[in-house]
Design a protein around this motif. Structure first.
Motif, mmCIF file in Angstrom:
data_model
loop_
_atom_site.group_PDB
_atom_site.id
_atom_site.type_symbol
_atom_site.label_atom_id
_atom_site.label_comp_id
_atom_site.label_asym_id
_atom_site.label_seq_id
_atom_site.Cartn_x
_atom_site.Cartn_y
_atom_site.Cartn_z
ATOM 1 N N PHE A 1 -0.476 7.565 -4.391
ATOM 2 C CA PHE A 1 0.197 8.650 -3.683
ATOM 3 C C PHE A 1 -0.069 9.986 -4.357
ATOM 4 C CE2 PHE A 1 3.944 11.379 -3.129
ATOM 5 C CZ PHE A 1 3.941 11.504 -1.746
ATOM 6 N N LEU A 2 -0.046 10.001 -5.684
ATOM 7 C CA LEU A 2 -0.279 11.250 -6.409
ATOM 8 C C LEU A 2 -1.702 11.738 -6.201
ATOM 9 C CD1 LEU A 2 1.722 10.558 -9.687
ATOM 10 C CD2 LEU A 2 2.283 12.181 -7.871
ATOM 11 N N SER A 3 -2.670 10.827 -6.155
ATOM 12 C CA SER A 3 -4.037 11.250 -5.895
ATOM 13 C C SER A 3 -4.150 11.769 -4.471
ATOM 14 C CB SER A 3 -5.001 10.093 -6.151
ATOM 15 O OG SER A 3 -5.459 9.502 -5.004
ATOM 16 N N PHE A 4 -3.348 11.243 -3.559
ATOM 17 C CA PHE A 4 -3.322 11.680 -2.165
ATOM 18 C C PHE A 4 -2.750 13.097 -2.055
ATOM 19 C CE2 PHE A 4 -0.613 12.107 1.593
ATOM 20 C CZ PHE A 4 -1.447 11.754 2.647
ATOM 21 N N ALA B 1 -13.386 4.208 2.632
ATOM 22 C CA ALA B 1 -12.446 3.924 1.553
ATOM 23 C C ALA B 1 -11.559 2.726 1.886
ATOM 24 C CB ALA B 1 -11.579 5.151 1.274
ATOM 25 N N VAL B 2 -11.163 2.592 3.148
ATOM 26 C CA VAL B 2 -10.367 1.433 3.559
ATOM 27 C C VAL B 2 -11.137 0.146 3.281
ATOM 28 C CG1 VAL B 2 -9.406 0.209 5.549
ATOM 29 C CG2 VAL B 2 -9.018 2.667 5.296
ATOM 30 N N VAL B 3 -12.410 0.139 3.638
ATOM 31 C CA VAL B 3 -13.241 -1.048 3.417
ATOM 32 C C VAL B 3 -13.400 -1.329 1.926
ATOM 33 C CG1 VAL B 3 -15.540 -2.047 3.737
ATOM 34 C CG2 VAL B 3 -14.482 -0.735 5.587
ATOM 35 N N GLY B 4 -13.805 -0.310 1.173
ATOM 36 C CA GLY B 4 -14.067 -0.500 -0.246
ATOM 37 C C GLY B 4 -12.843 -0.936 -1.018
ATOM 38 N N GLN B 5 -11.709 -0.254 -0.799
ATOM 39 C CA GLN B 5 -10.511 -0.582 -1.562
ATOM 40 C C GLN B 5 -9.909 -1.916 -1.136
ATOM 41 O OE1 GLN B 5 -7.745 2.496 -2.776
ATOM 42 N NE2 GLN B 5 -9.060 4.062 -1.879
ATOM 43 N N SER B 6 -10.032 -2.268 0.135
ATOM 44 C CA SER B 6 -9.529 -3.570 0.589
ATOM 45 C C SER B 6 -10.284 -4.701 -0.097
ATOM 46 C CB SER B 6 -9.662 -3.688 2.110
ATOM 47 O OG SER B 6 -8.840 -2.747 2.768
ATOM 48 N N PHE B 7 -11.593 -4.567 -0.187
ATOM 49 C CA PHE B 7 -12.385 -5.626 -0.821
ATOM 50 C C PHE B 7 -12.164 -5.654 -2.326
ATOM 51 C CE2 PHE B 7 -14.424 -6.299 3.175
ATOM 52 C CZ PHE B 7 -14.945 -7.583 3.092
ATOM 53 N N GLY C 1 -10.180 12.778 -3.040
ATOM 54 C CA GLY C 1 -8.780 12.461 -3.291
ATOM 55 C C GLY C 1 -8.020 12.042 -2.047
ATOM 56 N N LEU C 2 -8.093 12.859 -0.971
ATOM 57 C CA LEU C 2 -7.331 12.550 0.226
ATOM 58 C C LEU C 2 -7.862 11.299 0.915
ATOM 59 C CD1 LEU C 2 -4.986 13.459 1.968
ATOM 60 C CD2 LEU C 2 -6.579 14.885 3.268
ATOM 61 N N ALA C 3 -9.186 11.176 1.004
ATOM 62 C CA ALA C 3 -9.768 9.982 1.626
ATOM 63 C C ALA C 3 -9.430 8.737 0.818
ATOM 64 C CB ALA C 3 -11.281 10.147 1.758
ATOM 65 N N TYR C 4 -9.532 8.837 -0.508
ATOM 66 C CA TYR C 4 -9.195 7.710 -1.381
ATOM 67 C C TYR C 4 -7.721 7.339 -1.234
ATOM 68 C CZ TYR C 4 -8.085 5.217 -5.718
ATOM 69 O OH TYR C 4 -7.621 4.300 -6.622
ATOM 70 N N GLY C 5 -6.863 8.346 -1.205
ATOM 71 C CA GLY C 5 -5.437 8.086 -1.097
ATOM 72 C C GLY C 5 -5.077 7.393 0.202
ATOM 73 N N VAL D 1 -3.377 1.965 2.937
ATOM 74 C CA VAL D 1 -3.326 0.846 3.876
ATOM 75 C C VAL D 1 -3.259 -0.500 3.161
ATOM 76 C CG1 VAL D 1 -4.657 2.184 5.562
ATOM 77 C CG2 VAL D 1 -5.834 0.553 4.092
ATOM 78 N N ALA D 2 -3.333 -0.498 1.831
ATOM 79 C CA ALA D 2 -3.328 -1.757 1.092
ATOM 80 C C ALA D 2 -2.107 -2.625 1.405
ATOM 81 C CB ALA D 2 -3.428 -1.489 -0.408
ATOM 82 N N PRO D 3 -0.882 -2.046 1.473
ATOM 83 C CA PRO D 3 0.256 -2.896 1.834
ATOM 84 C C PRO D 3 0.116 -3.537 3.215
ATOM 85 C CG PRO D 3 1.014 -0.843 0.863
ATOM 86 C CD PRO D 3 -0.451 -0.686 1.113
ATOM 87 N N VAL D 4 -0.471 -2.792 4.173
ATOM 88 C CA VAL D 4 -0.686 -3.344 5.513
ATOM 89 C C VAL D 4 -1.697 -4.480 5.457
ATOM 90 C CG1 VAL D 4 -1.469 -2.828 7.856
ATOM 91 C CG2 VAL D 4 -0.142 -1.133 6.574
ATOM 92 N N VAL D 5 -2.786 -4.267 4.710
ATOM 93 C CA VAL D 5 -3.794 -5.311 4.559
ATOM 94 C C VAL D 5 -3.180 -6.549 3.899
ATOM 95 C CG1 VAL D 5 -5.991 -5.919 3.458
ATOM 96 C CG2 VAL D 5 -5.685 -3.647 4.465
ATOM 97 N N GLY D 6 -2.358 -6.312 2.884
ATOM 98 C CA GLY D 6 -1.709 -7.429 2.213
ATOM 99 C C GLY D 6 -0.788 -8.201 3.138
#
Length: 391
Positions: free
Chosen positions: A56-59, A222-228, A338-342, A347-352
């Motif tokens: 969130f802070l990076s966002f 970023a959604v793809v990369g961080q999810s994997f 930063g914003l794209a990464y954040g 979405v990680a909780p949704v993916v989880g």
């Protein structure tokens, strides 16, 4: 200040070293969650809260820092932010409560977010005609740090315990002594008299559609990369691989992206960014699906190939956006990184949750098709590093 036609290797090295050093310390937190849990009796919910606050802070902080960096001169944001990361993240090792741990990690995360837009915004000024490659080298500083940092800090903690973490400040402080001499002051873009809306209008003007398209593609990537990177280790462990194998997967994924980022920057300087985006995103889906289908030792080869394509375009999005809005280099850097990464991490909780309902393998299989959704958007990109808006 306008870019030169010749690169300045000394300054580029110093800016890349800022990136490496800050991300090196930022990489300490995640691999130490098991140690923090054991010391402070943390719940998984508390661990998730720490990780969420970090993202969130990076966002939030990076766009604000980028906005300020484009308006004012001075190195306070760069060196002050780096100092916060170097000091507060190691102090987390001696935190005696969950609240204190959260405070130290939050302050370190803010520091890391502060310097990123400024240093990324300075890269084009000293890269001459090698903007894409120079941004790729700069990005390599961060990706290498996230590959090396976890190994370093886990070795320190395994040998001497969490209480030894503050000693690691000595490395960062020594590096900062050099950076104090080597890092030049960023140059204001002359927007101090403008308000927020006036600044955005002057920075983005008629190119806002192009900026938005590039940003949207960067968010989806970023959604793809961080999810994997988050859930692939979980999948591996569920298939009988060790925890070490899961950590090795992250390292291989990141190192492959480091190599592809350098290659993508080199090629984009010659062929333009759009063809590199297209090739990378078209091949990303088959690479991810292949990785999910592999077993045994073959999985590591699949991880290398997948990381190669998933992370290749990270520096290109920043460079292309900076060319479209040269008056707001720091701001667009914060949006693309930063914003794209954040948002990608948000979405990680949704993916989880979806993984709880349908299994990790099923959700990752579905996420593998997101890169194909980005292809029509990429076809609307400017053809190269040109100040050309989408019509």
């Amino acid at each position: 200040m306008k870019p030169n036609n010749h690169n300045n290797l000394k300054v580029l090295f110093a800016l890349t070293l800022v990136h490496f050093t800050g991300d090196f310390y930022s990489a300490f937190t995640t691999p130490l969650f098991p140690a923090f849990m054991a010391k402070l009796n943390l719940t998984l919910a508390q661990v998730g809260l720490i990780a969420g606050v970090n993202r969130f802070l990076s966002f939030i902080v990076q766009p604000v820092a980028g906005y300020l960096a484009d308006r004012y001169q001075g190195r306070a944001i760069i060196l002050g932010g780096l100092l916060m990361a170097v000091v507060f993240i190691p102090l987390s090792g001696i935190a005696g409560s969950f609240g204190m741990l959260m405070l130290f990690i939050a302050l370190g995360s803010v520091g890391s977010s502060l310097f990123h837009p400024s240093v990324a915004g300075m890269i084009p000024l000293y890269s001459g005609n090698r903007k894409g490659f120079s941004m790729s080298v700069f990005n390599t500083g961060g990706t290498l740090a996230f590959a090396v940092g976890p190994f370093f800090i886990t070795a320190v903690v395994a040998a001497w315990g969490l209480d030894a973490m503050p000693l690691t400040m000595a490395i960062g402080l020594a590096v900062m002594a050099y950076l104090w001499v080597a890092v030049p002051s960023p140059k204001s873009e002359g927007m101090a008299a403008l308000g927020l809306m006036g600044t955005l209008k002057k920075q983005f003007g008629t190119v806002w559609k192009s900026i938005f398209l590039i940003w949207l593609v960067m968010v989806l990537r970023a959604v793809v990369g961080q999810s994997f990177m988050t859930f692939m280790p979980v999948l591996l462990v569920s298939r009988g691989y060790s925890l070490i194998s899961g950590g090795l997967m992250i390292t291989l994924f990141t190192l492959a992206g480091t190599a592809s980022g350098l290659m993508a920057g080199y090629l984009a300087d010659r062929a333009g960014a759009r063809p590199i985006f297209l090739v990378s995103h078209l091949l990303m889906t088959p690479a991810l699906l292949t990785m999910l289908s592999l077993s045994g030792s073959w999985i590591y080869g699949g991880v290398l190939v997948a990381g190669f394509f998933v992370l290749a375009t990270l520096p290109l999005g920043v460079t292309l956006a900076q060319e479209l809005a040269p008056g707001g280099r720091s701001m667009v850097s914060s949006l693309m990184m930063g914003l794209a990464y954040g948002l990608g991490g948000a979405v990680a909780p949704v993916v989880g949750r979806l993984a709880d309902l349908y299994s990790v393998a099923t959700v990752l299989w579905a996420i593998s098709f997101i890169p194909l959704v980005t292809v029509p958007l990429i076809l609307m990109f400017p053809r190269g590093y040109q100040n050309t808006a989408v019509g």
